[in-house]
Design an enzyme around this catalytic site. Structure first.
Site, PDB file in Angstrom:
ATOM      1  N   GLU A 177       0.837  -1.205   0.000  1.00  0.00           N
ATOM      2  CA  GLU A 177       0.000   0.000   0.000  1.00  0.00           C
ATOM      3  C   GLU A 177       0.874   1.259   0.000  1.00  0.00           C
ATOM      4  O   GLU A 177       0.606   2.214  -0.739  1.00  0.00           O
ATOM      5  CB  GLU A 177      -0.929   0.015   1.223  1.00  0.00           C
ATOM      6  CG  GLU A 177      -1.824   1.240   1.230  1.00  0.00           C
ATOM      7  CD  GLU A 177      -2.565   1.418   2.539  1.00  0.00           C
ATOM      8  OE1 GLU A 177      -3.082   0.426   3.078  1.00  0.00           O
ATOM      9  OE2 GLU A 177      -2.624   2.564   3.022  1.00  0.00           O
ATOM     10  N   SER A 313       0.691  -8.614   8.432  1.00  0.00           N
ATOM     11  CA  SER A 313      -0.481  -7.732   8.411  1.00  0.00           C
ATOM     12  C   SER A 313      -0.220  -6.543   9.329  1.00  0.00           C
ATOM     13  O   SER A 313      -0.143  -6.692  10.552  1.00  0.00           O
ATOM     14  CB  SER A 313      -1.718  -8.516   8.868  1.00  0.00           C
ATOM     15  OG  SER A 313      -2.711  -7.626   9.324  1.00  0.00           O
TER      16      SER A 313
HETATM   17  S1  SF4 Z   1      -7.812  -1.920   6.413  1.00  0.00           S
HETATM   18 FE1  SF4 Z   1      -9.561  -2.508   5.169  1.00  0.00          FE
HETATM   19  S2  SF4 Z   1     -10.953  -0.736   5.139  1.00  0.00           S
HETATM   20 FE2  SF4 Z   1      -8.924  -0.057   5.810  1.00  0.00          FE
HETATM   21  S3  SF4 Z   1      -7.908   0.643   3.941  1.00  0.00           S
HETATM   22 FE3  SF4 Z   1      -7.279  -1.481   4.253  1.00  0.00          FE
HETATM   23  S4  SF4 Z   1      -8.769  -2.655   3.085  1.00  0.00           S
HETATM   24 FE4  SF4 Z   1      -9.638  -0.612   3.329  1.00  0.00          FE
END
Ligand code: SF4
Length: 403
Positions: A177, A313
């Site tokens: 990300e 995670s």
């Molecule tokens: S944790 Fe879940 S809701 Fe938050 S940005 Fe990531 S995918 Fe989207």
């Protein structure tokens, strides 16, 4: 190989109902439904489990997994690929492989062999601008599951770049990300970014902003975490804060304030609005899970806490950090980590978040007699059936039949 225009699905694939049963069978849990209905409390003999009121699959993950199953149904007979892990949960990724979805990150797959007949699913945390361009140019059908909360961060980062602000991103430099978010800054010619992992790294940059000293240290320390040709003097004169959506909210806010203070000290209050911007880009699901676990720790006297989720995670690791400050905490990847009443395998809190560990083994983690109160939560990429299996294992280890 094809060069046709890509078809990009950003909404559902009209197969939602068709896959609902498959999803429920793979990820739902009757045990968890019962605990939820019982005010998030579960008692069995000497065991009491308190489940956090928000835990497990978030809206973004729910949607991404749903789209992946829909894609498999919608395009029978075609190769359906994921660019890599759809989310950071080994169980979910294994289930998708079992459903016939291939992973481009596997060593025997070749990205350069993709063509117009292939379907590629983009994960919830998005892909970099260059990966998106490459896949589009190959003419693949793209199923884009990038979460709306991630898109919101990108929107802010792009605006920073447009307006001549360097995006200072609180995130993990290797996380998909954060890499995707940083790439958004480069959409504009003058776009820049710098990624800070934590308060310690933020303090180094803030010190440079205040004093103008330590240019070489900045370039050395943040090599690989800054945009090409990064020049601290030029690129830290106007900054905008953003973050990976799954960071520890309290730390992100603190880092934002550290940068605001540093910019104020260097340039004065009157100039601050022209040189500093910040948006709260922690996603609401992350925030709710962090708030819920803090409420659980405040309300219930616990003997220990179990946090379930992939070791890579980010949001799960941050839930474990919150818990470990208050109570004995075990971050486990899945129920198999609960080996016996005597033995648990877990990721030491604060260790690097990678899939491969390091994993610790602790013995004597559950008392042999007397009442035991366990707090339980799970990261945003952990399905309910995994949480349910953890509860079942805890029950087994504390039952009167256990030697
Ligand atoms: S944790 Fe879940 S809701 Fe938050 S940005 Fe990531 S995918 Fe989207």
């Amino acid at each position: 190989m094809g060069s046709s225009q890509p078809l990009i699905f950003r909404k559902g694939l009209d197969m939602k109902e068709a896959v609902a049963g498959e999803l429920a069978a793979a990820y739902d849990s009757a045990v968890v439904d019962r605990v939820r209905a019982g005010d998030f409390r579960h008692e069995a003999g000497r065991l009491t489990v308190h489940l956090a009121r928000e835990f497990g699959f978030c809206y973004g993950v729910d949607r991404a997994v749903d789209y992946a199953y829909q894609a498999r149904r919608r395009f029978p007979g075609r190769n359906v690929f994921l660019t890599g892990e759809i989310i950071h949960n080994p169980h979910v990724n294994d289930q998708l492989k079992a459903a016939g979805i291939r992973f481009l990150s596997d060593p025997d797959e070749r990205r350069d062999a993709l063509g117009a007949d292939d379907v590629v699913i983009l994960p919830a945390f998005g892909v970099t601008v260059s990966d998106m361009e490459r896949l589009s140019n190959l003419g693949c059908t793209l199923v884009d599951t990038t979460c709306g909360s991630v898109l919101n961060v990108w929107k802010n980062v792009v605006r920073y770049a447009q307006d001549g602000f360097t995006a200072v991103i609180h995130g993990k430099v290797k996380h998909e990300e954060t890499r995707a978010t940083a790439s958004q800054a480069l959409k504009y010619p003058g776009g820049r970014y710098l990624i800070v992992l934590d308060r310690g790294e933020a303090a180094i940059v803030c010190n440079y902003i205040r004093t103008g000293e330590g240019r070489d240290q900045i370039l050395q320390r943040f090599a690989g975490a800054v945009s090409p040709a990064f020049d601290p003097e030029r690129d830290l004169a106007r900054i905008g804060c953003a973050n990976q959506t799954t960071m520890l909210m309290s730390e992100s806010l603190e880092i934002g304030e550290m940068f605001r203070d540093a910019m104020r000290e260097r340039y004065g209050e009157a100039d601050l609005a022209h040189r500093f911007r910040a948006f709260d880009t922690i996603c609401s699901a992350t925030q709710e899970r962090q708030d819920a676990v803090i409420a659980l720790l405040d309300e219930q006297p616990l003997d220990l806490m179990v946090v379930v989720g992939g070791y890579n995670s980010s949001n799960t690791c941050n839930l474990a950090r919150i818990c470990a400050d208050r109570v004995r905490t075990y971050h486990i990847a899945d129920p198999s980590c609960l080996v016996s009443r005597d033995e648990v395998r877990h990721r030491p809190v604060g260790a690097p978040s990678t899939t491969s560990g390091p994993e610790a083994v602790t013995r004597g983690w559950l008392s042999a007699t007397g009442p035991i109160v366990v707090g339980l939560t799970a990261g945003a990429s952990t399905p309910n059936n995994i949480v349910g299996e953890v509860i079942r294992k805890l029950e087994g280890f504390t039952s009167s039949l256990q030697p």
